[in-house]
Design a protein around this motif. Structure first.
Motif, PDB file in Angstrom:
ATOM      1  N   THR A   1      23.573 -30.791 -63.536  1.00 32.99           N
ATOM      2  CA  THR A   1      23.323 -29.772 -62.233  1.00 32.99           C
ATOM      3  C   THR A   1      24.167 -28.598 -62.284  1.00 32.99           C
ATOM      4  O   THR A   1      25.552 -29.131 -62.704  1.00 32.99           O
ATOM      5  N   ILE A   2      23.839 -27.873 -61.644  1.00 35.39           N
ATOM      6  CA  ILE A   2      24.992 -26.909 -61.327  1.00 35.39           C
ATOM      7  C   ILE A   2      24.404 -26.135 -60.258  1.00 35.39           C
ATOM      8  O   ILE A   2      23.558 -26.251 -59.842  1.00 35.39           O
ATOM      9  N   SER A   3      25.826 -25.067 -59.731  1.00 34.68           N
ATOM     10  CA  SER A   3      25.208 -24.605 -57.992  1.00 34.68           C
ATOM     11  C   SER A   3      25.356 -23.536 -58.308  1.00 34.68           C
ATOM     12  O   SER A   3      25.643 -22.982 -58.707  1.00 34.68           O
ATOM     13  N   VAL A   4      24.178 -22.480 -57.753  1.00 34.88           N
ATOM     14  CA  VAL A   4      24.011 -21.241 -57.649  1.00 34.88           C
ATOM     15  C   VAL A   4      23.172 -21.492 -56.622  1.00 34.88           C
ATOM     16  O   VAL A   4      22.465 -21.790 -55.977  1.00 34.88           O
ATOM     17  N   PRO A   5      23.443 -19.787 -56.406  1.00 33.26           N
ATOM     18  CA  PRO A   5      23.283 -19.178 -55.127  1.00 33.26           C
ATOM     19  C   PRO A   5      21.326 -18.640 -55.218  1.00 33.26           C
ATOM     20  O   PRO A   5      21.308 -17.699 -56.816  1.00 33.26           O
ATOM     21  N   VAL A   6      20.726 -18.672 -54.550  1.00 34.08           N
ATOM     22  CA  VAL A   6      19.568 -18.156 -55.244  1.00 34.08           C
ATOM     23  C   VAL A   6      19.307 -16.740 -54.413  1.00 34.08           C
ATOM     24  O   VAL A   6      19.897 -16.120 -53.952  1.00 34.08           O
ATOM     25  N   LEU A   7      17.938 -16.233 -55.450  1.00 32.97           N
ATOM     26  CA  LEU A   7      17.490 -14.737 -55.828  1.00 32.97           C
ATOM     27  C   LEU A   7      16.378 -14.691 -55.149  1.00 32.97           C
ATOM     28  O   LEU A   7      15.798 -15.252 -56.087  1.00 32.97           O
ATOM     29  N   THR A   8      15.534 -13.522 -54.090  1.00 33.90           N
ATOM     30  CA  THR A   8      14.147 -14.156 -53.840  1.00 33.90           C
ATOM     31  C   THR A   8      13.845 -13.100 -54.821  1.00 33.90           C
ATOM     32  O   THR A   8      14.415 -11.558 -55.220  1.00 33.90           O
ATOM     33  N   PHE A   9      13.132 -13.363 -56.221  1.00 42.47           N
ATOM     34  CA  PHE A   9      12.166 -12.177 -56.935  1.00 42.47           C
ATOM     35  C   PHE A   9      11.608 -12.048 -56.641  1.00 42.47           C
ATOM     36  O   PHE A   9      10.502 -12.707 -57.332  1.00 42.47           O
ATOM     37  N   PRO A  10      11.040 -10.587 -56.727  1.00 38.73           N
ATOM     38  CA  PRO A  10       9.363 -10.783 -56.498  1.00 38.73           C
ATOM     39  C   PRO A  10       8.438 -10.269 -57.967  1.00 38.73           C
ATOM     40  O   PRO A  10       7.153 -11.017 -57.501  1.00 38.73           O
ATOM     41  N   ALA A  11       8.935 -11.053 -58.695  1.00 40.95           N
ATOM     42  CA  ALA A  11       8.303 -10.964 -60.165  1.00 40.95           C
ATOM     43  C   ALA A  11       8.413 -12.020 -60.580  1.00 40.95           C
ATOM     44  O   ALA A  11       8.697 -12.533 -62.251  1.00 40.95           O
ATOM     45  N   ILE A  12       8.494 -13.211 -60.112  1.00 44.78           N
ATOM     46  CA  ILE A  12       8.010 -13.976 -60.975  1.00 44.78           C
ATOM     47  C   ILE A  12       7.208 -15.286 -60.570  1.00 44.78           C
ATOM     48  O   ILE A  12       7.337 -15.370 -59.109  1.00 44.78           O
ATOM     49  N   MET A  13       6.667 -16.195 -61.392  1.00 41.77           N
ATOM     50  CA  MET A  13       6.105 -17.180 -61.223  1.00 41.77           C
ATOM     51  C   MET A  13       6.511 -17.772 -60.096  1.00 41.77           C
ATOM     52  O   MET A  13       7.406 -18.276 -60.174  1.00 41.77           O
ATOM     53  N   PRO A  14       5.242 -18.985 -59.281  1.00 44.21           N
ATOM     54  CA  PRO A  14       5.809 -20.028 -58.440  1.00 44.21           C
ATOM     55  C   PRO A  14       6.444 -20.973 -58.871  1.00 44.21           C
ATOM     56  O   PRO A  14       7.610 -21.510 -58.261  1.00 44.21           O
TER      57      PRO A  14
END
Ligand code: SF4
Ligand code: SF4
Ligand code: SF4
Lengths: 254, 827
Positions: B715-728
């Motif tokens: 497991t690693i911890s990281v902040p999410v960032l919404t990225f419009p061009a990535i598959m769901p």
């Protein structure tokens, strides 16, 4: 009264588009958006050439980044029909520059080569120019910056480092222009097309950036200005920029 | 100065007036006078305060091998530019190449030999002299060698090419060991295997982007981090707008938009690991529509039978019409080019996928043609280096040997497997079993921190070396790396260290040179002598040199190569031709005849090499018809990709990608790279996890929410960032941050996705299938500091970026540049 009249007369002349065409050079850059990939090589090249400080994470979090050229990114559409478009944004060296008229001490002025110049040791840090610049390309030194030794050994001796309280921005690598002019003068000629390239232009892997003298009709940059894709960003503001963008071509899928 | 393009360069080579097949030199074409024949450390008399001096050398910030020219003032390096004469960089450079100065002047360099005095990893270092350091290692190696245990010595290095590879090989032979291992995280094992399977070649080919009309890239981020980004950038720009309104088009097929995906005219989202299947469906379409007429068409048709566009649409997530349309354009446009890279190759089916993708070039007739895939000749030096490149599997074997005590001494040179291998490999714990670890690295990275002894190397701007770029540019080219400043610290050239150790351990060995420079000179002397030209060549060259004017040289060049196009281009190339011919006097002068007209010809040649920063040779292989073995055609096929973790427990596929700034993590200690906004997300100084905005909404996640990314391995911890061009169902994360060591700018920052990868390999090459791990996201409820440069991410109708469609130019003509007269009314 005559002083005021004189002042207004020269001011009118100075603000007239084409005023700078009468001078020897009118430095201009064109940016081909159909070539630019947003890779950012220009940013680091500029940072290296112009002694731009490393401001650190906290400063950037507070919106105090310093890079003189940045890549703006605009998303268009939603997944899966989504596009990401890039545009390099730097000082446009406007011939009718809003930043110049508001400086109470004339620290920013237009030089006779069509450059919007910044006199660091005249700047008193009112930051009005940054407010008036519609392109948001002026950066203020909120702090004194330092380079962890021996990083300072890399600093370019042709460019001064700036102190806290001073505004700075893209200079079209004026130190390189000056050097080219010196060489040309020694050789008794004009600066020729290709003699001078700002750092960003020189490094750009896709050759998206072209720099030269608009007063020379044969220069590459003059040719790009005749391209049917040419436009100015925020041209409705009438700032008469010296940076010309060439529209990105977007084809339908075939 | 005009930059040369590849075609001019080739013509130049083709027109070579200096005897057939002779090596030639391109004198540097930069506008700044390079007055120095020898590097700074040797003759300080050319040191003029206030005057910049430029030295040509080679970038080593990635494996592309761009030629660079470094501006120095008063003995300090100030700026790096591309070397305009070098065929790879042609005067251009990427951001990382620019930041090389911060490798040299990095405040966290290891400045002197060090010995670990406490526990391993305790960081208690005692400075040593070189004599002490060298005698420690030589003593131990000497003991092992004389007791016949030389084989227990392992040299683990970042990849070496050219003559430096030869030096490393000979060093190991001197010790009596065969354990020379190169390790680079992103070594293109799958692509090499695919090239070998299809065409029997062991060289990476030249992808001629600049002349192609239609490029289909399957996950290869050719503009960002794949193989040779600067050269690809040049090609991209030229294909787009450098060819008189004949604009190339670019298609990118991948699950998450890369920099190249953003630049493409069409971006097609595809399920991870199915890129090869899409390529087969395209091949099926081409063959079944009669687009391929070769003798083996039937064999292809039979092999491709199961892969119709309809059959694969659901599996790949790409509509059948799209596949058919791209295939038709690909076959109907000439020249077109299909490339497949890291995204597609790092799966369990990686080699099969890259084979299928590369085969498209065979079917569409793109082999060996301008704008297509051009085969590279074997490099002039460094053969055998490829075989030394360790895959993930061979690194596991190395770890096993370490655990079993079969390795007594490990010498690490700039490789950092502790950072770039998954925790599952247990490499750190395995290396800890080795009794003596000696590091030759310039920085305290994770692997070096485990060393007992550090004998720090110069950085590349202080060191000697040479390089033959891979992939090449369709003909043989190389360059010498030379020091551009004197060493800052008490460090040494890696080669010098190895030579000193070799001499101490085995004075009778084959390695006799005292310094790397001397070693390189010997090797280049061989090239020089091999190229001793014919008498006519000599005469022509002398004529050209004597002519000394552009026009005259053009004539000589045109006469020497009376092919039509060379003659026609002669005036255009004349200036370059002078540059080409003049320095070649060195090459010409190696007349074996004792009455040779220039006895110190080699010195001339060598100095010209240093001055020019590039060497080239007319070795364009005659490309006969290429055939693909029937058994290869029969076996063509791509299985569904296998993933570690079940889709129920681990719903997302993790795509760790090499970021442009950080590369494999080696860029993380450079403040300019930390501060360069990520090209796609504008994030600085950190890690992030990209997620589709819709998915994030469903999960109730916002930008900056800290999540635990859990794989079957960790497991690693990281902040999410919404990225419009990535598959769901895909999440992506850049590699490079998450260092525990590596200096003040890198350590303790962000997270390393490699850590939690499952040990999934591509079976043929044993390379890590780094895109084949599934993860799940556990929100932590905490927020993280996600720093991005300011600005809106949508244009909101401001028309800042304007676009136009091809063929609609007239419509926009009215909105051309205009200036509106301004009137200022007197008050
Ligand atoms: S270097 Fe060139 S291609 Fe890269 S971002 Fe800058 S302008 Fe665009
Ligand atoms: S772009 Fe901004 S800073 Fe530059 S001249 Fe125009 S108004 Fe002034
Ligand atoms: S592509 Fe690689 S070799 Fe070329 S400038 Fe960038 S880091 Fe250096």
């Amino acid at each position: 009264m005559s002083f005021i009249d004189d002042f207004l007369a020269s001011w009118r002349e100075y603000r007239e588009p084409g005023y700078y065409d009468g001078f020897d050079y009118h430095w201009t850059m064109s940016v081909d958006l159909d070539r630019c990939t947003g890779c950012g090589a220009c940013i680091t090249a500029c940072q290296a050439e112009n002694n731009i400080p490393i401001v650190g994470e906290d400063a950037i979090a507070r919106g105090r980044e310093m890079q003189w050229i940045r890549i703006e990114k605009y998303w268009e559409g939603e997944f899966p029909d989504v596009k990401l478009r890039f545009i390099p944004m730097l000082c446009q060296h406007c011939d009718a520059a809003p930043c110049e008229t508001v400086c109470p001490v004339s620290a920013t002025y237009h030089n006779q080569d069509g450059l919007n110049a910044q006199v660091y040791n005249r700047c008193i840090g009112t930051r009005s120019c940054a407010v008036y610049c519609p392109y948001e390309v002026r950066y203020f030194n909120y702090n004194n910056h330092h380079w962890d030794a021996p990083l300072e050994q890399q600093l370019n001796p042709d460019v001064s480092v700036r102190e806290k309280g001073v505004m700075e921005k893209c200079s079209f690598c004026i130190q390189r222009i000056r050097q080219a002019k010196d060489v040309a003068k020694d050789e008794g000629r004009r600066v020729q097309d290709g003699d001078v390239q700002p750092a960003c232009v020189q490094t750009c892997p896709t050759e998206a950036l072209v720099f030269g003298d608009q007063n020379d009709p044969d220069s590459r940059v003059s040719q790009t200005m005749n391209d049917e894709r040419a436009y100015h960003v925020l041209e409705e503001l009438n700032t008469a920029p010296s940076v010309v963008y060439l529209r990105k071509v977007e084809t339908d899928a075939v | 100065m005009a930059s040369i393009d590849r075609r001019d360069f080739l013509k130049l080579v083709g027109a070579g007036g200096v005897g057939t097949g002779a090596g030639f030199m391109l004198r540097e074409a930069i506008k700044h006078p390079v007055e120095n024949l020898v590097p700074y450390p040797v003759p300080p008399e050319d040191f003029s305060p206030g005057i910049a001096t430029w030295y040509n050398t080679v970038c080593s910030m990635c494996s592309a091998g761009c030629g660079i020219t470094v501006r120095t003032r008063e003995g300090r390096a100030k700026k790096i530019e591309g070397n305009p004469s070098h065929p790879v960089s042609q005067g251009r450079l990427c951001a990382r190449g620019q930041a090389g100065l911060q490798v040299l002047y990095n405040p966290d360099r290891v400045t002197t030999p060090l010995q670990q005095t406490g526990e391993r990893g305790s960081g208690d270092w005692l400075p040593l002299t070189w004599t002490e350091g060298l005698s420690q290692i030589s003593g131990r190696l000497g003991e092992l060698r004389s007791s016949g245990q030389g084989g227990a010595v392992c040299l683990l290095s970042e990849g070496q090419r050219g003559h430096m590879h030869g030096l490393f090989e000979q060093f190991m032979a001197n010790i009596g060991s065969d354990r020379l291992v190169y390790y680079d995280y992103d070594h293109p094992h799958p692509l090499l295997a695919a090239m070998n399977r299809l065409f029997g070649t062991s060289e990476l080919p030249y992808f001629d982007l600049g002349n192609t009309d239609y490029l289909v890239s399957f996950g290869a981020d050719y503009l960002g981090s794949w193989l040779s980004p600067v050269h690809h950038g040049l090609g991209f720009g030229r294909s787009r707008q450098g060819r008189d309104h004949h604009r190339g088009r670019f298609v990118q097929i991948e699950p998450r938009m890369t920099l190249s995906g953003a630049a493409a005219d069409e971006w097609i989202a595809a399920i991870p690991g199915t890129e090869g299947i899409i390529a087969l469906a395209m091949a099926n379409r081409i063959v079944s529509q009669g687009g391929y007429q070769g003798d083996d068409a039937d064999a292809w048709a039979a092999a491709l039978e199961p892969y119709s566009a309809d059959a694969v649409a659901e599996q790949t997530g790409v509509a059948a019409e799209t596949i058919a349309r791209v295939a038709d354009t690909f076959a109907g446009t000439g020249p077109s080019l299909a490339i497949g890279g890291d995204g597609a190759g790092r799966h369990s089916n990686g080699v099969d996928a890259l084979t299928a993708i590369t085969a498209l070039n065979y079917l569409a007739g793109n082999l060996g043609i301008e704008g297509g895939l051009i085969f590279n000749p074997e490099p002039v030096a460094g053969q055998g280096a490829a075989a030394r490149h360790a895959s993930y599997r061979s690194m596991l074997e190395l770890a096993e040997d370490a655990r079993e005590g079969r390795i007594q001494v490990l010498i690490v040179n700039q490789a950092n497997p502790v950072f770039t291998m998954p925790a599952a490999a247990g490499i750190g714990e395995a290396l800890a079993r080795i009794p003596l670890i000696v590091s030759l690295s310039s920085f305290m990275d994770e692997t070096t921190a485990m060393a007992d002894l550090i004998l720090p190397s110069h950085t590349y701007l202080e060191a000697w070396g040479d390089d033959f770029p891979e992939p090449g540019v369709g003909f043989r080219a190389g360059a010498i790396s030379q020091p551009v400043v004197s060493p800052l610290y008490d460090t040494r050239d890696t080669g010098d260290t190895l030579l000193a150790v070799a001499a101490a351990v085995n004075p009778d060995g084959a390695l006799t040179a005292a310094t790397t420079e001397e070693y390189l000179r010997e090797q280049w002397r061989a090239i020089f002598e091999r190229d001793a030209p014919t008498e006519e060549g000599t005469a022509q060259a002398q004529e050209a040199i004597a002519a000394e004017t552009v026009e005259a040289a053009a004539e000589v060049v045109a006469q020497a190569a009376p092919e039509d196009d060379a003659a026609a281009d002669a005036p255009a190339n004349a200036e370059a031709a002078v540059a080409q011919v003049a320095p070649a006097e060195g090459a010409v002068a190696t007349n074996p005849d004792p009455a040779g007209w220039m006895p110190d010809a080699f010195d001339e040649f060598w100095n010209s090499l240093l001055r020019a920063g590039v060497w080239g040779e007319n070795t364009r292989a005659e490309q006969g018809p290429v055939t693909v073995d029937a058994s290869v055609i029969d076996a063509i096929g791509v299985d569904a990709p296998e993933f570690a973790g079940s889709s129920e427990t681990y719903p997302f596929i993790l795509q760790p990608y090499l970021s442009l700034n950080m590369h494999d993590g080696s860029g993380a200690n450079l403040p300019w790279m930390q501060e360069l906004p990520d090209p796609l997300t504008s994030v600085v100084y950190g890690s992030w996890l990209e997620i589709n905005p819709e998915t994030a909404r469903e999960l109730g996640l916002r930008d900056g929410d800290l999540v635990d990314v859990e794989s079957p391995q960790g497991t690693i911890s990281v902040p999410v960032l919404t990225f419009p061009a990535i598959m769901p169902n895909v999440v992506a994360m850049p590699v490079g941050q998450g260092h525990s060591e590596f200096g003040r700018y890198a350590s303790g920052r962000g997270a390393n996705p490699i850590e939690i990868l499952a040990p999934q390999v591509e079976p043929e090459t044993g390379s890590l299938a780094w895109n084949a791990t599934r993860v799940r996201l556990n929100p932590t409820g905490r927020r993280a500091n996600l720093v991005r440069t300011s600005g809106l991410s949508r244009d909101l109708g401001r028309g800042i970026i304007q676009t136009t469609a091809t063929g609609e130019a007239e419509e926009h003509a009215s909105t051309k540049l205009r200036s509106i007269p301004i009137t200022v009314e007197p008050a």
